[in-house]
Write an enzyme that holds these catalytic residues in place. Structure first.
Site, PDB file in Angstrom:
ATOM      1  N   SER A 141     -12.715  19.725 -32.003  1.00 24.85           N
ATOM      2  CA  SER A 141     -12.140  19.810 -33.350  1.00 24.85           C
ATOM      3  C   SER A 141     -13.108  19.075 -34.290  1.00 24.85           C
ATOM      4  CB  SER A 141     -10.785  19.086 -33.359  1.00 24.85           C
ATOM      5  OG  SER A 141     -10.374  18.777 -34.672  1.00 24.85           O
ATOM      6  N   TYR A 154      -5.055  11.908 -31.678  1.00 27.08           N
ATOM      7  CA  TYR A 154      -5.600  13.268 -31.559  1.00 27.08           C
ATOM      8  C   TYR A 154      -7.128  13.217 -31.642  1.00 27.08           C
ATOM      9  CZ  TYR A 154      -6.506  18.211 -32.507  1.00 27.08           C
ATOM     10  OH  TYR A 154      -6.978  19.509 -32.453  1.00 27.08           O
TER      11      TYR A 154
HETATM   12  P1  NDP Z   1      -1.725  26.750 -30.466  1.00 24.82           P
HETATM   13  O1  NDP Z   1      -0.617  25.779 -30.483  1.00 24.82           O
HETATM   14  O2  NDP Z   1      -1.507  28.076 -31.104  1.00 24.82           O
HETATM   15  O3  NDP Z   1      -2.240  26.983 -28.981  1.00 24.82           O
HETATM   16  C1  NDP Z   1      -2.295  25.944 -28.042  1.00 24.82           C
HETATM   17  C2  NDP Z   1      -2.310  26.551 -26.657  1.00 24.82           C
HETATM   18  O4  NDP Z   1      -2.345  25.477 -25.691  1.00 24.82           O
HETATM   19  C3  NDP Z   1      -1.075  27.384 -26.361  1.00 24.82           C
HETATM   20  O5  NDP Z   1      -1.467  28.594 -25.758  1.00 24.82           O
HETATM   21  C4  NDP Z   1      -0.284  26.547 -25.368  1.00 24.82           C
HETATM   22  O6  NDP Z   1       0.361  27.379 -24.411  1.00 24.82           O
HETATM   23  C5  NDP Z   1      -1.409  25.772 -24.691  1.00 24.82           C
HETATM   24  N1  NDP Z   1      -0.926  24.570 -24.017  1.00 24.82           N
HETATM   25  C6  NDP Z   1      -0.327  23.468 -24.538  1.00 24.82           C
HETATM   26  N2  NDP Z   1       0.011  22.609 -23.569  1.00 24.82           N
HETATM   27  C7  NDP Z   1      -0.385  23.185 -22.393  1.00 24.82           C
HETATM   28  C8  NDP Z   1      -0.303  22.795 -21.036  1.00 24.82           C
HETATM   29  N3  NDP Z   1       0.246  21.626 -20.667  1.00 24.82           N
HETATM   30  N4  NDP Z   1      -0.825  23.630 -20.101  1.00 24.82           N
HETATM   31  C9  NDP Z   1      -1.367  24.803 -20.454  1.00 24.82           C
HETATM   32  N5  NDP Z   1      -1.483  25.226 -21.724  1.00 24.82           N
HETATM   33  C10 NDP Z   1      -0.981  24.430 -22.678  1.00 24.82           C
HETATM   34  O7  NDP Z   1      -2.951  25.992 -31.151  1.00 24.82           O
HETATM   35  P2  NDP Z   1      -4.519  26.366 -31.342  1.00 24.82           P
HETATM   36  O8  NDP Z   1      -4.795  27.735 -30.952  1.00 24.82           O
HETATM   37  O9  NDP Z   1      -4.876  25.918 -32.690  1.00 24.82           O
HETATM   38  O10 NDP Z   1      -5.177  25.323 -30.310  1.00 24.82           O
HETATM   39  C11 NDP Z   1      -6.210  25.664 -29.409  1.00 24.82           C
HETATM   40  C12 NDP Z   1      -7.214  24.532 -29.359  1.00 24.82           C
HETATM   41  O11 NDP Z   1      -7.895  24.434 -30.596  1.00 24.82           O
HETATM   42  C13 NDP Z   1      -6.604  23.140 -29.101  1.00 24.82           C
HETATM   43  O12 NDP Z   1      -7.416  22.432 -28.183  1.00 24.82           O
HETATM   44  C14 NDP Z   1      -6.665  22.498 -30.469  1.00 24.82           C
HETATM   45  O13 NDP Z   1      -6.696  21.090 -30.388  1.00 24.82           O
HETATM   46  C15 NDP Z   1      -7.946  23.097 -31.004  1.00 24.82           C
HETATM   47  N6  NDP Z   1      -8.100  23.022 -32.449  1.00 24.82           N
HETATM   48  C16 NDP Z   1      -7.224  23.679 -33.283  1.00 24.82           C
HETATM   49  C17 NDP Z   1      -7.366  23.567 -34.658  1.00 24.82           C
HETATM   50  C18 NDP Z   1      -6.400  24.178 -35.605  1.00 24.82           C
HETATM   51  O14 NDP Z   1      -6.417  23.834 -36.800  1.00 24.82           O
HETATM   52  N7  NDP Z   1      -5.542  25.087 -35.170  1.00 24.82           N
HETATM   53  C19 NDP Z   1      -8.487  22.816 -35.257  1.00 24.82           C
HETATM   54  C20 NDP Z   1      -9.337  22.191 -34.287  1.00 24.82           C
HETATM   55  C21 NDP Z   1      -9.149  22.310 -32.948  1.00 24.82           C
HETATM   56  P3  NDP Z   1       1.798  27.132 -23.750  1.00 24.82           P
HETATM   57  O15 NDP Z   1       2.618  26.350 -24.725  1.00 24.82           O
HETATM   58  O16 NDP Z   1       2.289  28.528 -23.524  1.00 24.82           O
HETATM   59  O17 NDP Z   1       1.508  26.415 -22.473  1.00 24.82           O
END
Ligand code: NDP
Length: 243
Positions: A141, A154
Site C-alpha cells: 500500500s 495498518y
Molecule cells: P477487499 O476487502 O475488497 O478484498 C480483500 C480480500 O482479502 C477479500 O477477497 C477477502 O476475502 C480477503 N481476505 C481477508 N481476510 C482473509 C483471510 N483471513 N483469508 C483469506 N482471504 C482473506 O479489499 P482490496 O481489494 O482493496 O484489498 C486487497 C489488498 O489491497 C489488501 O492487501 C489491501 O491492504 C491492499 N490495498 C488496498 C487499497 C485500497 O484502497 N483498496 C490500497 C492499498 C492497498 P474473504 O473475506 O472472502 O476471505
C-alpha cells in the site's frame, strides 16, 4: 504452456483488487487459482471466467492458517502442475487511532496482512525452488511508505510486507522474482471493516477519488508479463486526482 500462459495463484480473490486481478490475468491467457473465505463469490467468479473461455479454479483459503496456505498451493499444483506466480493480496484494514486500543483489530491486521504473506511465501517457495523459477507478488500500500493518523497498525503491516519483499528479493534463489505493488486508495470493500466512526468518515473523502480495482490489476499484469530476466521490484500506483 507458452511463456505467456502462467499459473497464477491469488489470495483474497473474492472481491476488490484480487477479483479484478483474476479477471484480468485470465483474460490475458493465464490459468488462475483463487483463494478466499467467501467461496460462493469464488464459485461465481470462476464460473464467469471459465464461461468466457478462461481457466479458473478455486479453493477455500484462510491465509491466517499456515496449513490452509500449504493446502491451497498444493491444490493449485495438483490442478495445473505448476505454480508460476503467487499474488499475496488478501488484506484487512480496520483503521482506528491507537488510543482506541482496539487490540483485536490490531491482531487481525497482523495475522492477515503479515502472517498471511509469510505463510504464502512459505508454501510457494519450495515449489518455485524445485521448478527453478517463480514470481511472488506482494500487495502492500502507499501505507508502506508513510504513516497517517488512524493507520499506525495498518501501515506497520504494510511496512512489514515491504521489508519482507525486499528481504526475499535479496535472498531468494536464482529464477525467483519478487514484486511489491503498492496501491493508493482503490475502489473495493476494504473500508467496510472500519468500525471506528472518525476513521470511517475520513475514508469517505478518499473514496471519492479512488482508483478502479482494474487499474491495480493492470499494474499487476504488467509485472507478470515481463520476460524472465526482468525483475520488477516495486510499483506504486495512486489516483491522479488529489483529495
Ligand atoms: P477487499 O476487502 O475488497 O478484498 C480483500 C480480500 O482479502 C477479500 O477477497 C477477502 O476475502 C480477503 N481476505 C481477508 N481476510 C482473509 C483471510 N483471513 N483469508 C483469506 N482471504 C482473506 O479489499 P482490496 O481489494 O482493496 O484489498 C486487497 C489488498 O489491497 C489488501 O492487501 C489491501 O491492504 C491492499 N490495498 C488496498 C487499497 C485500497 O484502497 N483498496 C490500497 C492499498 C492497498 P474473504 O473475506 O472472502 O476471505
Amino acid at each position: 504452456m507458452t511463456e505467456h500462459e502462467k499459473v497464477v495463484l491469488i489470495t483474497g480473490a473474492s472481491s476488490g483488487i484480487g477479483e479484478a486481478t483474476a479477471r484480468r490475468l485470465a483474460a490475458d491467457g493465464h490459468r488462475v487459482f483463487l483463494g478466499a473465505r467467501r467461496t460462493e463469490r469464488l464459485e461465481t467468479l470462476c464460473h464467469d471466467i471459465n464461461g468466457a473461455g478462461g481457466t479458473a479454479a478455486f479453493r477455500r483459503l484462510d491465509v491466517t492458517s499456515a496449513e490452509d496456505m500449504r493446502s491451497f498451493v498444493t491444490a493449485a499444483h495438483e490442478e495445473y502442475g505448476r505454480v508460476d506466480v503467487l499474488v499475496n493480496n488478501a488484506g484487512v484494514m480496520p483503521l482506528s487511532p491507537l488510543e482506541a486500543l482496539r487490540v483485536d483489530e490490531w491482531d487481525r491486521m497482523l495475522d492477515v496482512n503479515v502472517r498471511g504473506v509469510l505463510y504464502g511465501i512459505a508454501a510457494a517457495l519450495p515449489v518455485m525452488r524445485a521448478q527453478g523459477a517463480g514470481h511472488v507478488i506482494n500487495i502492500a500500500s502507499v501505507g508502506a511508505y508513510e504513516v497517517v493518523p488512524t493507520a499506525a497498525v495498518y501501515c506497520a503491516t504494510k511496512f512489514a510486507v515491504r521489508a519482507i519483499s525486499e528481504g526475499l528479493r535479496q535472498e531468494a534463489a536464482a529464477g525467483i522474482r519478487v514484486t511489491l505493488v503498492s496501491p493508493g486508495v482503490t475502489e473495493s470493500e476494504l473500508p467496510d471493516s472500519i468500525t471506528d466512526p472518525a476513521a470511517r468518515e475520513a475514508m469517505a473523502s478518499y473514496r471519492a477519488v479512488a482508483l478502479p480495482a482494474a487499474a491495480v490489476a493492470d499494474t499487476i499484469a504488467f509485472a507478470v508479463s515481463r520476460p524472465p530476466e526482468v525483475d520488477v521490484n516495486e510499483l506504486v500506483v495512486r489516483p491522479a486526482a488529489r483529495t
